[in-house]
Design an enzyme around this catalytic site. Structure first.
Site, PDB file in Angstrom:
ATOM      1  N   CYS A  47       0.837  -1.209   0.000  1.00  0.00           N
ATOM      2  CA  CYS A  47       0.000   0.000   0.000  1.00  0.00           C
ATOM      3  C   CYS A  47       0.873   1.261   0.000  1.00  0.00           C
ATOM      4  O   CYS A  47       1.889   1.330   0.691  1.00  0.00           O
ATOM      5  CB  CYS A  47      -0.916  -0.007   1.221  1.00  0.00           C
ATOM      6  SG  CYS A  47      -2.061   1.377   1.257  1.00  0.00           S
ATOM      7  N   CYS A  51       0.314   4.658   7.065  1.00  0.00           N
ATOM      8  CA  CYS A  51      -0.346   4.474   8.369  1.00  0.00           C
ATOM      9  C   CYS A  51       0.617   3.695   9.283  1.00  0.00           C
ATOM     10  O   CYS A  51       0.996   2.561   8.962  1.00  0.00           O
ATOM     11  CB  CYS A  51      -1.656   3.725   8.185  1.00  0.00           C
ATOM     12  SG  CYS A  51      -2.674   4.433   6.856  1.00  0.00           S
ATOM     13  N   CYS A  54       0.350  -0.090  10.316  1.00  0.00           N
ATOM     14  CA  CYS A  54      -0.125  -1.080   9.347  1.00  0.00           C
ATOM     15  C   CYS A  54       1.009  -1.856   8.677  1.00  0.00           C
ATOM     16  O   CYS A  54       1.913  -1.274   8.077  1.00  0.00           O
ATOM     17  CB  CYS A  54      -0.983  -0.397   8.298  1.00  0.00           C
ATOM     18  SG  CYS A  54      -1.739  -1.605   7.171  1.00  0.00           S
ATOM     19  N   CYS A  91     -16.529  -9.369   4.907  1.00  0.00           N
ATOM     20  CA  CYS A  91     -15.895  -8.068   4.668  1.00  0.00           C
ATOM     21  C   CYS A  91     -14.599  -8.266   3.884  1.00  0.00           C
ATOM     22  O   CYS A  91     -13.695  -8.961   4.340  1.00  0.00           O
ATOM     23  CB  CYS A  91     -15.607  -7.392   6.006  1.00  0.00           C
ATOM     24  SG  CYS A  91     -14.799  -5.799   5.802  1.00  0.00           S
ATOM     25  N   CYS A 124     -19.570  -6.347   3.068  1.00  0.00           N
ATOM     26  CA  CYS A 124     -18.871  -5.129   3.465  1.00  0.00           C
ATOM     27  C   CYS A 124     -17.567  -5.072   2.679  1.00  0.00           C
ATOM     28  O   CYS A 124     -16.967  -6.112   2.404  1.00  0.00           O
ATOM     29  CB  CYS A 124     -18.590  -5.207   4.965  1.00  0.00           C
ATOM     30  SG  CYS A 124     -17.564  -3.875   5.578  1.00  0.00           S
ATOM     31  N   CYS A 184     -19.418   1.691   8.458  1.00  0.00           N
ATOM     32  CA  CYS A 184     -18.720   0.981   9.523  1.00  0.00           C
ATOM     33  C   CYS A 184     -17.469   1.805   9.782  1.00  0.00           C
ATOM     34  O   CYS A 184     -16.591   1.892   8.918  1.00  0.00           O
ATOM     35  CB  CYS A 184     -18.371  -0.428   9.048  1.00  0.00           C
ATOM     36  SG  CYS A 184     -17.221  -1.275  10.140  1.00  0.00           S
ATOM     37  N   ARG A 256     -17.994  -3.370  17.525  1.00  0.00           N
ATOM     38  CA  ARG A 256     -17.246  -4.596  17.189  1.00  0.00           C
ATOM     39  C   ARG A 256     -15.910  -4.647  17.929  1.00  0.00           C
ATOM     40  O   ARG A 256     -15.065  -3.765  17.752  1.00  0.00           O
ATOM     41  CB  ARG A 256     -17.016  -4.672  15.672  1.00  0.00           C
ATOM     42  CG  ARG A 256     -16.389  -5.987  15.215  1.00  0.00           C
ATOM     43  CD  ARG A 256     -16.450  -6.180  13.701  1.00  0.00           C
ATOM     44  NE  ARG A 256     -17.806  -6.018  13.238  1.00  0.00           N
ATOM     45  CZ  ARG A 256     -18.212  -5.034  12.409  1.00  0.00           C
ATOM     46  NH1 ARG A 256     -17.358  -4.176  11.926  1.00  0.00           N
ATOM     47  NH2 ARG A 256     -19.481  -4.947  12.061  1.00  0.00           N
TER      48      ARG A 256
HETATM   49  N1  SAM Z   1      -6.869   0.322   3.345  1.00  0.00           N
HETATM   50  C1  SAM Z   1      -8.136   0.445   3.923  1.00  0.00           C
HETATM   51  C2  SAM Z   1      -8.192   1.564   4.921  1.00  0.00           C
HETATM   52  O1  SAM Z   1      -7.177   2.080   5.322  1.00  0.00           O
HETATM   53  O2  SAM Z   1      -9.307   1.935   5.293  1.00  0.00           O
HETATM   54  C3  SAM Z   1      -8.669  -0.821   4.555  1.00  0.00           C
HETATM   55  C4  SAM Z   1      -7.796  -1.712   5.364  1.00  0.00           C
HETATM   56  S1  SAM Z   1      -7.168  -1.083   6.896  1.00  0.00           S
HETATM   57  C5  SAM Z   1      -6.037  -2.359   7.266  1.00  0.00           C
HETATM   58  C6  SAM Z   1      -8.525  -1.226   8.019  1.00  0.00           C
HETATM   59  C7  SAM Z   1      -8.311  -0.908   9.478  1.00  0.00           C
HETATM   60  O3  SAM Z   1      -7.612  -1.957  10.120  1.00  0.00           O
HETATM   61  C8  SAM Z   1      -7.518   0.318   9.842  1.00  0.00           C
HETATM   62  O4  SAM Z   1      -8.247   1.489   9.691  1.00  0.00           O
HETATM   63  C9  SAM Z   1      -7.187   0.035  11.303  1.00  0.00           C
HETATM   64  O5  SAM Z   1      -8.219   0.496  12.149  1.00  0.00           O
HETATM   65  C10 SAM Z   1      -7.139  -1.492  11.367  1.00  0.00           C
HETATM   66  N2  SAM Z   1      -5.756  -1.975  11.572  1.00  0.00           N
HETATM   67  C11 SAM Z   1      -4.792  -2.054  10.651  1.00  0.00           C
HETATM   68  N3  SAM Z   1      -3.641  -2.514  11.192  1.00  0.00           N
HETATM   69  C12 SAM Z   1      -3.894  -2.751  12.505  1.00  0.00           C
HETATM   70  C13 SAM Z   1      -3.111  -3.222  13.600  1.00  0.00           C
HETATM   71  N4  SAM Z   1      -1.827  -3.518  13.463  1.00  0.00           N
HETATM   72  N5  SAM Z   1      -3.698  -3.339  14.806  1.00  0.00           N
HETATM   73  C14 SAM Z   1      -5.011  -3.019  14.963  1.00  0.00           C
HETATM   74  N6  SAM Z   1      -5.780  -2.556  13.964  1.00  0.00           N
HETATM   75  C15 SAM Z   1      -5.251  -2.417  12.752  1.00  0.00           C
HETATM   76  C1  DTB Z   2     -11.247  -2.913  11.238  1.00  0.00           C
HETATM   77  O1  DTB Z   2     -11.563  -1.937  11.936  1.00  0.00           O
HETATM   78  N1  DTB Z   2     -10.412  -3.871  11.625  1.00  0.00           N
HETATM   79  C2  DTB Z   2     -10.219  -4.843  10.572  1.00  0.00           C
HETATM   80  C3  DTB Z   2     -11.208  -4.345   9.481  1.00  0.00           C
HETATM   81  N2  DTB Z   2     -11.697  -3.129  10.021  1.00  0.00           N
HETATM   82  C4  DTB Z   2     -10.804  -4.271   8.079  1.00  0.00           C
HETATM   83  C5  DTB Z   2      -8.807  -5.005  10.187  1.00  0.00           C
HETATM   84  C6  DTB Z   2      -7.908  -5.399  11.333  1.00  0.00           C
HETATM   85  C7  DTB Z   2      -6.533  -5.547  10.804  1.00  0.00           C
HETATM   86  C8  DTB Z   2      -5.599  -6.092  11.830  1.00  0.00           C
HETATM   87  C9  DTB Z   2      -4.193  -6.176  11.362  1.00  0.00           C
HETATM   88  C10 DTB Z   2      -3.934  -7.102  10.220  1.00  0.00           C
HETATM   89  O2  DTB Z   2      -4.633  -8.125  10.029  1.00  0.00           O
HETATM   90  O3  DTB Z   2      -2.998  -6.797   9.472  1.00  0.00           O
HETATM   91 FE1  SF4 Z   3      -2.915   1.170   3.378  1.00  0.00          FE
HETATM   92 FE2  SF4 Z   3      -2.842  -0.050   5.743  1.00  0.00          FE
HETATM   93 FE3  SF4 Z   3      -3.223   2.583   5.639  1.00  0.00          FE
HETATM   94 FE4  SF4 Z   3      -5.191   0.920   4.815  1.00  0.00          FE
HETATM   95  S1  SF4 Z   3      -4.398   1.116   6.905  1.00  0.00           S
HETATM   96  S2  SF4 Z   3      -4.441   2.786   3.778  1.00  0.00           S
HETATM   97  S3  SF4 Z   3      -3.930  -0.749   3.950  1.00  0.00           S
HETATM   98  S4  SF4 Z   3      -1.370   1.473   4.974  1.00  0.00           S
END
Ligand code: SAM
Ligand code: DTB
Ligand code: SF4
Length: 328
Positions: A47, A51, A54, A91, A124, A184, A256
């Site tokens: 990506c 963030c 992530c 989802c 979703c 959501c 959730r």
């Molecule tokens: N790229 C899209 C976005 O940013 O909306 C969708 C995927 S993103 C991984 C969805 C959510 O997963 C993030 O907004 C965050 O709240 C959660 N998330 C991602 N990495 C995480 C982590 N290491 N621990 C907990 N929650 C995480």
């Molecule tokens: C949300 O709030 N949590 C989910 C979903 N929306 C997409 C994602 C959690 C990701 C946890 C870290 C991972 O699996 O990389």
């Molecule tokens: Fe990309 Fe992860 Fe940020 Fe979603 S949360 S925009 S997958 S870097």
């Protein structure tokens, strides 16, 4: 609900806060039900965004490889398996900054959504930012809810992400609402935020019109190689207090209990359900990280006398899902 009101709730003695949250919960959610949602990463890693929590950001050496969009037949197989295991919501997540109408990858996603919607679960997606055209197209293809988190307070957001703004997130949410999909939207605890940041996040969520249909509360899973790798773990009572405040601030939302359950004991999760959580991600994997095993979750729900929520009439597009009761 204002920040001051949220502050006075959050800082109540724990059992007083729980009593308040429980009363709201019982009024709005009288059934002992927990929604089971299955996540699938249909496009993992690589990506462009930064963030800092992530593992899927291309900027960090997290060990998550960039993959292509998963083939449609594989996605359908996973969706059917999720339905047969008792999920009522599927989802699909993609590690994209966003999607653009007219692009071949967006057309491919729309085709996938149409077929998943025919399975009769709520559908979703979480694909990053959307404009009005993309939101309308997803809605027409059968998406019922769009996940797009604000993640933290507007004030703390720039410390966490620099490649897009808090306002960008709000704009996408507006387009989702205008297209008639449910929103959501929630956040992550453990990003070095203050209690006030958490409450500001809830204040923003509570001000959405229409209110969010679901609020994922993630507990940071510190991913190796990301800037948040060494973050301090969130205290369980802080998590419980935040869930209780979310329940009171947005009574009609599903709250959730999301990422981070592998680090919570059964007793800690029970307290989260008592405080107002009524939905979980169900399945051995989140996007890249681990989640409790399905048997373990069914056993926990059974021990607590909770059962999996069934689809509301009309929530899915077609066939009835396989009915499952939580294992006793
Ligand atoms: N790229 C899209 C976005 O940013 O909306 C969708 C995927 S993103 C991984 C969805 C959510 O997963 C993030 O907004 C965050 O709240 C959660 N998330 C991602 N990495 C995480 C982590 N290491 N621990 C907990 N929650 C995480
Ligand atoms: C949300 O709030 N949590 C989910 C979903 N929306 C997409 C994602 C959690 C990701 C946890 C870290 C991972 O699996 O990389
Ligand atoms: Fe990309 Fe992860 Fe940020 Fe979603 S949360 S925009 S997958 S870097």
């Amino acid at each position: 609900m204002t920040l001051d009101e949220l502050r006075s709730l959050y800082h109540l003695p724990l059992f007083d806060l729980l009593k308040r949250a429980r009363a709201v919960h019982e009024k709005h959610w009288p059934e002992p039900e927990v929604q089971l949602c299955t996540l699938l990463s249909i496009k993992t890693g690589g990506c462009s965004e930064d963030c800092s929590y992530c593992a899927q950001s291309a900027r960090y050496d997290s060990g998550v490889a960039a993959e292509r969009l998963m083939p449609r037949c594989d996605i359908l197989e996973r969706a059917k398996a999720a339905r047969d295991a008792g999920s009522t919501r599927f989802c699909m997540g993609a590690a994209w900054k966003g999607v653009k109408a007219g692009s071949s990858r967006f057309d491919e996603v729309l085709g996938i959504v149409r077929e998943v919607a025919d399975l009769g679960m709520e559908v979703c997606t979480t694909l990053g930012s959307l404009g009005p055209d993309e939101a309308r197209a997803l809605k027409e293809a059968g998406v019922t809810a769009y996940n797009h988190n604000i993640d933290t307070s507007p004030e703390h957001y720039p410390n966490i992400v620099s490649t897009h703004s808090f306002q960008d997130r709000i704009d996408t949410i507006r387009h989702v609402q205008d297209a008639g999909m449910s929103v959501c939207c929630g956040g992550i605890l453990g990003l070095g935020e203050t209690v006030d940041d958490r409450l500001r996040m809830l204040e923003v969520l509570a001000s959405f019109d229409p209110a969010p249909e679901s609020i994922p509360i993630n507990k940071l899973m510190p991913m190796p190689g990301t800037p948040m790798e060494g973050a301090d773990p969130v205290d369980t009572f802080d998590l419980v207090r935040t869930i209780a405040c979310a329940r009171i601030a947005v009574p009609g939302a599903k709250v959730r209990l999301s990422a981070g359950r592998t680090a919570l004991s059964d007793e800690a999760q029970a307290l989260c359900f008592f405080a107002g959580a009524n939905s979980i991600f169900y399945g051995d994997k989140l996007l890249t990280a681990a989640n409790p095993r399905t048997e373990q979750d069914l056993r926990l729900l059974g021990k607590l006398g909770l059962r999996s929520a069934q689809l509301e009439a009309g929530a899915g597009a077609a066939a009835e899902p396989a009915a499952v009761a939580a294992a006793g």
